[in-house]
Design a protein around this motif. Structure first.
Motif, mmCIF file in Angstrom:
data_model
loop_
_atom_site.group_PDB
_atom_site.id
_atom_site.type_symbol
_atom_site.label_atom_id
_atom_site.label_comp_id
_atom_site.label_asym_id
_atom_site.label_seq_id
_atom_site.Cartn_x
_atom_site.Cartn_y
_atom_site.Cartn_z
ATOM 1 N N GLY A 160 -0.964 7.306 0.787
ATOM 2 C CA GLY A 160 -2.080 8.027 0.194
ATOM 3 C C GLY A 160 -2.949 7.211 -0.741
ATOM 4 N N GLU A 161 -2.616 5.918 -0.931
ATOM 5 C CA GLU A 161 -3.395 5.057 -1.825
ATOM 6 C C GLU A 161 -4.220 4.072 -1.011
ATOM 7 N N ASN A 162 -5.490 3.897 -1.391
ATOM 8 C CA ASN A 162 -6.386 2.972 -0.694
ATOM 9 C C ASN A 162 -6.245 1.537 -1.198
ATOM 10 N N GLU A 163 -5.843 1.392 -2.441
ATOM 11 C CA GLU A 163 -5.697 0.061 -3.014
ATOM 12 C C GLU A 163 -4.219 -0.313 -3.099
ATOM 13 N N GLY A 164 -3.925 -1.520 -2.691
ATOM 14 C CA GLY A 164 -2.543 -1.974 -2.722
ATOM 15 C C GLY A 164 -2.085 -2.323 -4.123
ATOM 16 N N PHE A 219 0.845 -1.190 0.000
ATOM 17 C CA PHE A 219 0.000 0.000 0.000
ATOM 18 C C PHE A 219 0.883 1.243 0.000
#
Length: 468
Positions: free
Chosen positions: A409-413, A406
């Motif tokens: 600042g990113e929600n999706e890995g 992850f």
């Protein structure tokens, strides 16, 4: 795990018997017929462990052991006394001479192999720390290698796991009165693990016959913890329970005491473990203090290229001298430029740190892990077979790609993969640069095969893909 074993005995029949048993278990065996020749072999052949007969003409086993343990160059080598003497006073005499363990004739095969493997495992960890300290000195860092035989052993923090109140009181009284130890007593595994989380103990003394507890399961729990993995464990076992003792060594116990306990033996065996524990801690402390000066990668916290280039020649030299295998694993992140282009360099740095952590967590504690530069990493694995390396390579590859990373600042890995090239030592003329080059070429073959793969060079069947 292989090891070089020095057998010292003046009776040829005894030597041949021990040599056959150990050779069948894939140990490298060298022999000496008396004390003086054994001391010469110790300096020239660098054995990992010594099996030393007590009753020899001229210089007996106790005298030889004293000389081994009083020499700073050999005092870290484990010594197992092999004897027909079974009295407690004989064991104490051997411990006072510096012996690490005893085998009583006739020798039980399981006991023999368990003790040799256990002491070899401990020595390999100590050797890894010693080699790192010597490399620091070569780099010009202000560090000197401490001497094991000079380590203080008093006032230790000891955890005693014993549900027999009388036995617990006897052990505590002995350690407190003689050595000033700080002894904490608990009666079960739950309390033991809680105490270990709160206090930095130097030694665990554990009864193997707890009434309502599987003591070996507790040992396994301790060994499964990263923080406690090298903690010294001394077990209390009933006389003649060789089967239980062999199992204890297999799960990671360092030493043992046979009931009924004898005060002198309790003190000598506990001091040996404290001495080793403090020596390893001192080496680790010196290592940690020197690490920040010049030899770690500031981003990932693992070794940098400078350290690799200075330490790999030493590891290769030792491997060739001791006729043991050495493996180099070169790991390159697949399409790392795409990660930087898509998420930015801050995210790229985060990915490098995470990949380094996953590599470190999936190799042995004494393997050398370094960042070669950019998105390339190197793992150097001494003294291991190619099948073992194949399993390790696959574990590393799967650990990196198996769980998404992850980015900040990113929600999706994001799934990141690596390509791995593996090379092993090829004869006495091999060089560090050539070894790294072969691993690099194998890594490019893994990329050419589709990435997220590993490729092994130098095996008997030629280059070969080994994963995914």
């Amino acid at each position: 795990m292989t090891a070089r074993v020095l057998i010292v005995d003046d009776v040829p029949t005894n030597v041949k018997l021990l040599e056959a048993r150990l050779s069948n278990a894939y140990f490298d065996v060298i022999t000496a017929k008396d004390g003086p020749s054994a001391l010469e072999l110790l300096r020239s052949s660098l054995p990992d462990i010594v099996l030393l007969d007590v009753m020899m003409p001229g210089m007996n086993g106790f005298e030889v052991c004293k000389k081994i343990k009083s020499d700073p160059k050999t005092c870290h080598i484990p010594v197992v006394m092999v004897t027909a003497l079974s009295e407690t006073k004989d064991r104490i005499q051997g411990l006072e001479a510096g012996a690490d363990d005893f085998l009583t004739k006739p020798i039980n095969d399981k006991a023999l192999l368990a003790r040799v493997r256990n002491l070899t495992r401990v020595k390999m960890m100590m050797d890894a720390w010693r080699q790192r300290s010597e490399t620091f000195e070569k780099l010009g860092l202000d560090i000197s290698l401490p001497e094991l035989c000079k380590e203080d052993t008093g006032k230790a923090k000891v955890l005693l796991v014993e549900d027999n109140p009388h036995s617990a009181a006897h052990i505590r009284e002995t350690l407190v009165e003689a050595e000033g130890d700080d002894v904490t007593i608990v009666a079960d595994g739950v309390a033991a693990m809680a105490a270990l989380r709160d206090v930095a103990f130097e030694l665990v003394i554990l009864s193997l016959d707890l009434a309502n507890e599987d003591a070996l399961r507790l040992v396994a729990q301790i060994r499964a913890s990263e923080e406690l993995r090298s903690l010294a464990i001394l077990v209390l076992v009933e006389e003649h329970d060789e089967e239980m003792l062999a199992q204890a060594f297999e799960v990671g116990v360092h030493d043992y005491l046979v009931r009924p306990l004898e005060k002198s033996e309790l003190l000598l065996r506990s001091r040996t473990q404290i001495r080793h524990s403090r020596y390893q801690k001192r080496l680790s402390s010196d290592y940690q203090n020197s690490l920040a000066l010049a030899v770690t990668d500031s981003l990932t916290g693992i070794y940098n290229r400078r350290y690799l280039e200075n330490h790999l020649p030493r590891l290769l030299e030792d491997s060739l001298q001791q006729e043991k295998n050495l493996i180099v694993m070169l790991i390159d992140i697949d399409r790392f430029k795409d990660v930087n282009d898509r998420f930015g360099h801050v995210a790229g740095d985060h990915a490098l740190k995470e990949v380094a952590a996953r590599i470190r967590a999936n190799v042995r504690s004494f393997d050398l892990v370094a960042r070669l530069g950019g998105d390339e990493f190197v793992v150097v694995m001494p003294d291991c077979s190619l099948p073992f390396v194949r399993a390790t390579v696959e574990r590393v590859r799967a650990a990196v790609s198996g769980q998404p990373i992850f980015m900040p600042g990113e929600n999706e890995g994001s799934t990141i993969t690596v390509s791995i090239g593996v090379a092993q030592v090829q004869g006495q003329e091999d060089m560090p640069e050539a070894l790294l080059k072969r691993a690099d070429l194998a890594m490019y073959k893994a990329k050419a095969a589709g990435r997220n793969k590993a490729w092994v060079a130098d095996n008997d069947d030629g280059d070969q893909e080994c994963s995914a």
